[in-house]
Every structure is written in structure tokens, then in C-alpha cells.
Write a protein that holds these residues in place. Structure first.
Motif: not given
Length: 265
Positions: A59-79
Motif C-alpha cells: 500500500a502507498d499511504l500517500a494515497d488518501p484511499a489507502a488506509p481504508k483499503t488496507l483495513f478492508e483487505a485485513v477484514q477480507a482476509a479474516v485477520l
């Protein structure tokens, strides 16, 4: 330390972030590693994956969308994440007007906004289970007087320290430890990226710690519930002097030394 839940580490591809990943792996903690450079994350995951479960999410955290996308990826992986390390960061050399606003905007997004948003997203689950750890990698620069050059760096780190302190007061009664780690000069590629290696290498070796030393200090501190920790005796002395010496004296000392290694043009 819970070993059935993960530590999410931003900026894990090098430097202090990589060292914190190694320190948690040494302690048996499963890891989620994130940074821009996926190839480096994959190499680190292949190594540490021999001892603990490791998931890579680039993830590139300079992208304003990255934090939410990262969170959703963690949730999707059931971690499940009970440890968040906000480490991603860098410096912008020179005076404020020598860089574009886009450069400064990206910097603020990575060092402040992303850290705040990731905390906002992952903290509720930690408080709900009454157990969690948030380690924010700040800097000694956030505790000493300002100097010319790298205009936003010290300001952003000072913000991160205060954010951590406030959050610690709010969250400790709910079982979540929040710590601001304030390293001084640390052996890493940080200064290579900033083009400061030649000048910074002239500083006394006594000022420096390794990334591994800083990582252990930080992890120990957040596990112990310390709100703020400064790495190294000399750095603690510098922070003490910055706090108690008259402003005119501190400003002169910091400004004079900074000219040796900071580009203010």
C-alpha cells in the motif's frame, strides 16, 4: 503477548519498520507487513514466515484511499489485529518553498493523516476486546527546538507525540497501550533516501543506535504501557536539555548543529 492476533506494521520494508517486524517475529507474533515496495516485503515475509505467519499487503499511504483499503483487505482476509505500528515516514529536504505542495500534501498524508485514520479504524476492535497495542514511531525531532530545513518533519513528529499521549489517556482504561517511540539518529536508509548520508556520517558515533536497538526499545515500551520512550541515553539528555534550557540557548544549540547536516535551501 497474544500470538493468535496480528501486528500490522506500516513502512515495514526497511529501517526501523523492518526491525520492528523482526522483533515481533522473534517474540512469536504473527505479522501483517505493508509498504510501497512489495518485492522487499515479499523477501522479508519469506524469511520471517519460517517462524511466524506473515501476510503482505502492499500500500502507498500517500494515497488518501489507502488506509481504508488496507483495513478492508485485513477484514477480507479474516485477520485479527491487536497491534498497530504506525511507522511509515520519510523526510523532505530543503526549505518549505523548495518543494511542491503536492510533495508536502503527500508527506502530511503519510505521517499524520494515515496514522490517525489507521488508528481510528483498528482501535475499536482493540477496545472491544480490552487488549491492544499502538506503537507510533515519532522522533527526537518532535521534542527539540526547530531548525531550518525539513520544515514539516519535526512538526509532524511533535503532532504524533501529542496524539499518542492523548490517545494513551483515553485508551489505557480500556486495555489498549499507546506509545510514542522517539528515536534519535538511527542507522537505516532514511538518510540515503534524503540525500544526507555524506553529511550525517560526520556526526559522532555515540549519537547513533541501530534499528534493532530502537525496535526493541519501542516494543518493550508499548508492552509495558509507557506513553513515551526516547531511545538512548544521549537522546534522553538532549530531550531534557531542550525542555529545561532557556529557549535562546536551545535554539542556538539546535540551529547550530542542524546546519552541519540539514539542507535549508
Amino acid at each position: 503477548m497474544k500470538t493468535d492476533q496480528y501486528a500490522l506494521i506500516t513502512g515495514a520494508s526497511s529501517g526501523i519498520g523492518e526491525a520492528i517486524a523482526r522483533e515481533y517475529a522473534r517474540r512469536g507474533k504473527p505479522l501483517i507487513l505493508t509498504a510501497r515496495r512489495k518485492e522487499r516485503l515479499d523477501a522479508l515475509a519469506a524469511e520471517l514466515g519460517r517462524s511466524v505467519p506473515v501476510t503482505v499487503i502492499a500500500a502507498d499511504l500517500a494515497d488518501p484511499a489507502a488506509p481504508k483499503t488496507l483495513f478492508e483487505a485485513v477484514q477480507a482476509a479474516v485477520l485479527k489485529v491487536d497491534t498497530l505500528v504506525n511507522n511509515a515516514g520519510y523526510g523532505v529536504p530543503g526549505r518549505y518553498l523548495s518543494a511542491s505542495w503536492q510533495t508536502h500534501r503527500d508527506f502530511i498524508q503519510v505521517l499524520q493523516t494515515a496514522a490517525a485514520e489507521l488508528t481510528y479504524l483498528f482501535l475499536p476492535a482493540m477496545e472491544a476486546q480490552r487488549h491492544g497495542r499502538i506503537l507510533n514511531v515519532a522522533s527526537l525531532a518532535g521534542l527539540v527546538h526547530a531548525s531550518a530545513g525539513h520544515t514539516l518533519y519535526g512538526a509532524s513528529k511533535a503532532w504524533l507525540i501529542r496524539f499518542s499521549e492523548c490517545l494513551a489517556l483515553e485508551s489505557k482504561p480500556r486495555g489498549v497501550h499507546v506509545t510514542a517511540l522517539c528515536p534519535g539518529f538511527t542507522y537505516s536508509e532514511f538518510h540515503d533516501v534524503n540525500g544526507m548520508r555524506e553529511s550525517i556520517s560526520k556526526l559522532p558515533k555515540a549519537l547513533w543506535l541501530t534499528s534493532e536497538q530502537v525496535a526493541k526499545i519501542g516494543v518493550d515500551a508499548v508492552e509495558a504501557g509507557k506513553t513515551r520512550v526516547i531511545s538512548g541515553r544521549i537522546n534522553n539528555l538532549i530531550a531534557w536539555m531542550a525542555r529545561y534550557l532557556p529557549d535562546a540557548v536551545s535554539n542556538a544549540l539546535v540551529g547550530g548543529k542542524a546546519k552541519q547536516f540539514r539542507n535549508a535551501e
